[in-house]
Design a protein around this motif. Structure first.
Motif, mmCIF file in Angstrom:
data_model
loop_
_atom_site.group_PDB
_atom_site.id
_atom_site.type_symbol
_atom_site.label_atom_id
_atom_site.label_comp_id
_atom_site.label_asym_id
_atom_site.label_seq_id
_atom_site.Cartn_x
_atom_site.Cartn_y
_atom_site.Cartn_z
ATOM 1 N N VAL A 27 -5.468 5.933 -0.839
ATOM 2 C CA VAL A 27 -5.395 4.745 -1.695
ATOM 3 C C VAL A 27 -6.206 3.608 -1.087
ATOM 4 N N ALA A 28 -6.086 3.411 0.223
ATOM 5 C CA ALA A 28 -6.839 2.331 0.878
ATOM 6 C C ALA A 28 -8.340 2.564 0.768
ATOM 7 N N GLY A 74 -10.403 13.082 -0.293
ATOM 8 C CA GLY A 74 -9.606 13.086 -1.515
ATOM 9 C C GLY A 74 -9.499 11.716 -2.159
ATOM 10 N N ALA A 75 -9.928 10.680 -1.453
ATOM 11 C CA ALA A 75 -9.901 9.316 -1.991
ATOM 12 C C ALA A 75 -10.889 9.144 -3.135
ATOM 13 N N LEU A 104 0.837 -1.200 0.000
ATOM 14 C CA LEU A 104 0.000 0.000 0.000
ATOM 15 C C LEU A 104 0.874 1.252 0.000
ATOM 16 N N GLU A 105 1.931 1.231 0.785
ATOM 17 C CA GLU A 105 2.844 2.376 0.840
ATOM 18 C C GLU A 105 3.532 2.604 -0.510
ATOM 19 N N ARG A 106 3.962 1.514 -1.170
ATOM 20 C CA ARG A 106 4.604 1.651 -2.488
ATOM 21 C C ARG A 106 3.628 2.204 -3.519
ATOM 22 N N VAL A 107 2.409 1.675 -3.542
ATOM 23 C CA VAL A 107 1.400 2.127 -4.507
ATOM 24 C C VAL A 107 1.056 3.597 -4.247
ATOM 25 N N ALA A 108 0.859 3.961 -2.995
ATOM 26 C CA ALA A 108 0.553 5.352 -2.654
ATOM 27 C C ALA A 108 1.676 6.277 -3.112
ATOM 28 N N GLY A 109 2.917 5.849 -2.931
ATOM 29 C CA GLY A 109 4.053 6.652 -3.383
ATOM 30 C C GLY A 109 4.057 6.844 -4.890
ATOM 31 N N GLN A 110 3.739 5.780 -5.623
ATOM 32 C CA GLN A 110 3.694 5.875 -7.087
ATOM 33 C C GLN A 110 2.583 6.805 -7.550
ATOM 34 N N GLY A 170 1.398 9.330 -5.727
ATOM 35 C CA GLY A 170 1.508 10.646 -5.102
ATOM 36 C C GLY A 170 0.314 10.940 -4.211
ATOM 37 N N ARG A 171 -0.230 9.907 -3.592
ATOM 38 C CA ARG A 171 -1.399 10.018 -2.719
ATOM 39 C C ARG A 171 -1.047 9.474 -1.348
#
Length: 130
Positions: free
Chosen positions: A37-38, A66-67, A23-29, A31-32
């Motif tokens: 993202v969750a 913002g999700a 989840l952290e990697r995807v959020a970083g990609q 920019g959220r």
């Protein structure tokens, strides 16, 4: 907390940490924030009728809302789906091809009456069927 019998602390598993890391990697990609993202991922899952937003401060509420204003690309959704796919212990394994094929030798068993509707082709992965 390690080794505790308190059910509240038994959520700190290697599997759950792997989900958080992805989840952290995807959020970083994207920019959220991880929360965005969750929440976005959960709100767009079939079978989830509602998502509960938890915030104690106005900035958290704004971040959570913002999700709703972005789409997660398919490749990133696939990564989140894969890492969070539930473990399906006994008896669910009986519904997989490895058991079903053994029961029938891989052959079709019986047929439906001619008056039934024709077969419906479903594609994609859903409800554990691929």
């Amino acid at each position: 907390m390690r080794g505790s019998t308190n059910p509240g602390f038994q959520k700190f598993t290697d599997r759950n940490w792997q989900i958080v890391a992805e989840l952290e990697r995807v959020a970083g990609q994207l920019g959220r924030s991880m929360a965005q993202v969750a929440l976005n991922w959960a709100a767009n899952r079939p079978g989830i009728a509602s998502v509960i937003v938890g915030s104690t401060r106005l900035d958290q509420l704004k971040d959570n809302l913002g999700a709703l204003d972005f789409d997660i690309p398919e490749d990133l959704l696939a990564r989140l789906d894969a890492v969070s796919r539930p473990v399906t212990p006994f008896p669910y394994s009986f519904f997989g091809p490895e058991i079903q094929g053994g029961l029938t030798g891989g052959q079709a068993v019986g047929d439906k009456p001619a008056s039934y509707l024709p077969d419906l082709l479903m594609q994609g992965t859903f409800a554990g069927v691929s």
